[in-house]
Design an enzyme around this catalytic site. Structure first.
Site, PDB file in Angstrom:
ATOM      1  N   CYS A  72       0.870  -1.169   0.000  1.00  0.00           N
ATOM      2  CA  CYS A  72       0.000   0.000   0.000  1.00  0.00           C
ATOM      3  C   CYS A  72       0.913   1.226   0.000  1.00  0.00           C
ATOM      4  O   CYS A  72       1.747   1.370   0.908  1.00  0.00           O
ATOM      5  CB  CYS A  72      -0.844  -0.021   1.267  1.00  0.00           C
ATOM      6  SG  CYS A  72      -1.846   1.451   1.509  1.00  0.00           S
ATOM      7  N   CYS A 183      -0.556   3.818  -6.500  1.00  0.00           N
ATOM      8  CA  CYS A 183      -1.522   3.202  -5.581  1.00  0.00           C
ATOM      9  C   CYS A 183      -1.714   1.773  -6.061  1.00  0.00           C
ATOM     10  O   CYS A 183      -1.913   1.545  -7.263  1.00  0.00           O
ATOM     11  CB  CYS A 183      -2.851   3.961  -5.615  1.00  0.00           C
ATOM     12  SG  CYS A 183      -4.194   3.099  -4.755  1.00  0.00           S
ATOM     13  N   HIS A 185      -4.084  -0.223  -5.835  1.00  0.00           N
ATOM     14  CA  HIS A 185      -5.390  -0.553  -6.432  1.00  0.00           C
ATOM     15  C   HIS A 185      -5.370  -0.339  -7.952  1.00  0.00           C
ATOM     16  O   HIS A 185      -6.105  -1.001  -8.688  1.00  0.00           O
ATOM     17  CB  HIS A 185      -6.500   0.336  -5.853  1.00  0.00           C
ATOM     18  CG  HIS A 185      -7.005  -0.084  -4.498  1.00  0.00           C
ATOM     19  ND1 HIS A 185      -6.276   0.099  -3.349  1.00  0.00           N
ATOM     20  CD2 HIS A 185      -8.169  -0.678  -4.128  1.00  0.00           C
ATOM     21  CE1 HIS A 185      -6.988  -0.357  -2.314  1.00  0.00           C
ATOM     22  NE2 HIS A 185      -8.135  -0.828  -2.766  1.00  0.00           N
TER      23      HIS A 185
HETATM   24  N1  DGL Z   1      -3.875   0.701  -2.178  1.00  0.00           N
HETATM   25  C1  DGL Z   1      -3.436   1.777  -1.396  1.00  0.00           C
HETATM   26  C2  DGL Z   1      -2.248   2.504  -1.912  1.00  0.00           C
HETATM   27  O1  DGL Z   1      -1.434   1.899  -2.557  1.00  0.00           O
HETATM   28  C3  DGL Z   1      -4.396   2.558  -0.575  1.00  0.00           C
HETATM   29  C4  DGL Z   1      -5.566   3.150  -1.235  1.00  0.00           C
HETATM   30  C5  DGL Z   1      -6.449   3.783  -0.205  1.00  0.00           C
HETATM   31  O2  DGL Z   1      -6.872   3.064   0.705  1.00  0.00           O
HETATM   32  O3  DGL Z   1      -6.658   4.991  -0.274  1.00  0.00           O
HETATM   33  O4  DGL Z   1      -2.070   3.672  -1.658  1.00  0.00           O
END
Ligand code: DGL
Length: 274
Positions: A72, A183, A185
């Site tokens: 993350c 990110c 995601h």
């Molecule tokens: N997947 C996460 C990242 O790499 C966090 C996204 C989130 O929860 O805002 O920052």
């Protein structure tokens, strides 16, 4: 038996990192924690994200993990230095926005960075920009709502496309030829990003490089012949919702266990959903 590697994210984003790890280390035992009770991390304060990250790490270490992958960017920005100090015996692998390869690869000198606010606020991002982005123009966007869309599995929905178009159009007008995914995601919407940007724009997903770093740190300790490595998935949110997303995001079906926060302590519940 080999000790597992712990991987965590605010939600399902870290599965993009797990996917890359499984490509090169298919026999690695893994415990994955999605802190979906608190997703998204991105708009929260760095202090809050740091406290959650410490709680998740304590849970992973209580499950005998030998290493923790902070899959993350927001948690890495908020907590990586703190975690390394707090748990000096544990190796940590974190995410950092791939500004360095982007700066090396851009021909136009214009690079787009998509990440959440916590990542842009952290010292880690300031440091990579300072070290590697000299002479490069960076266009940054926080893509509000995009993490939520991906958490719903809406990888190709009109709203998801609209968020990405709003972020990317000004960057394309500016002349970017590289986009950095800051990110974990966002790799799940690479097909959409590539459709919007066209084939001439290169999209950088840092997950394969992070997977290679995990492999280096494990130093050949993974048995390559284990046919059914232990993979355990947990969420502090809704296990049945996360289990339903796994086939689409990871291409695999697994049970998902329930975790509960009690203050800043995370512990296991007793329900499992497939
Ligand atoms: N997947 C996460 C990242 O790499 C966090 C996204 C989130 O929860 O805002 O920052």
């Amino acid at each position: 038996m080999m000790q597992p590697v712990g991987i965590f994210d605010s939600g399902v984003g870290g599965l993009s990192v797990l996917r890359a790890i499984r490509q090169i280390l298919p026999s690695l035992p893994v415990i994955y924690v999605a802190d979906q009770a608190h997703v998204p991390y991105g708009p929260r304060s760095l202090e809050e994200v740091r406290a959650f990250s410490e709680g998740v790490t304590r849970f992973l270490l209580s499950q005998n993990c030998q290493m923790v992958v902070v899959a993350c960017n927001a948690a890495s920005a908020a907590a990586l230095t703190h975690l390394r100090r707090r748990f000096p015996q544990t190796p940590f692998v974190g995410m950092e926005p791939a500004v360095k390869p982007a700066a090396e690869q851009t021909l136009s000198g214009q690079v787009g960075v998509l990440a959440t606010p916590a990542t842009f606020q952290g010292a880690l991002y300031a440091s990579v920009v300072e070290r590697f982005a000299r002479g490069v123009v960076l266009y940054q966007d926080t893509c509000p709502g995009l993490v939520g869309q991906i958490e719903q599995g809406a990888l190709d929905a009109p709203e998801t496309r609209a968020i990405l178009e709003k972020a990317l159009q000004p960057m394309l007008i500016g002349g970017i030829d590289v986009v950095v995914l800051g990110c974990t995601h966002y790799p799940f919407v690479i097909p959409l990003i590539q459709q919007i940007c066209g084939p001439q724009v290169r999209v950088i997903d840092p997950a394969p490089a992070v997977a290679r770093q995990v492999q280096r740190l494990l130093n050949g300790a993974v048995r390559q012949d284990d046919p059914s490595p232990q993979l355990r998935f947990y969420t502090s949110g809704a296990p049945e919702k996360m289990a339903a997303l796994l086939p689409n995001l990871l291409g695999e079906t697994h049970p998902v266990g329930q975790l509960h926060w009690d203050g800043l302590t995370l512990s296991e519940g007793d329900t499992k959903h497939s």
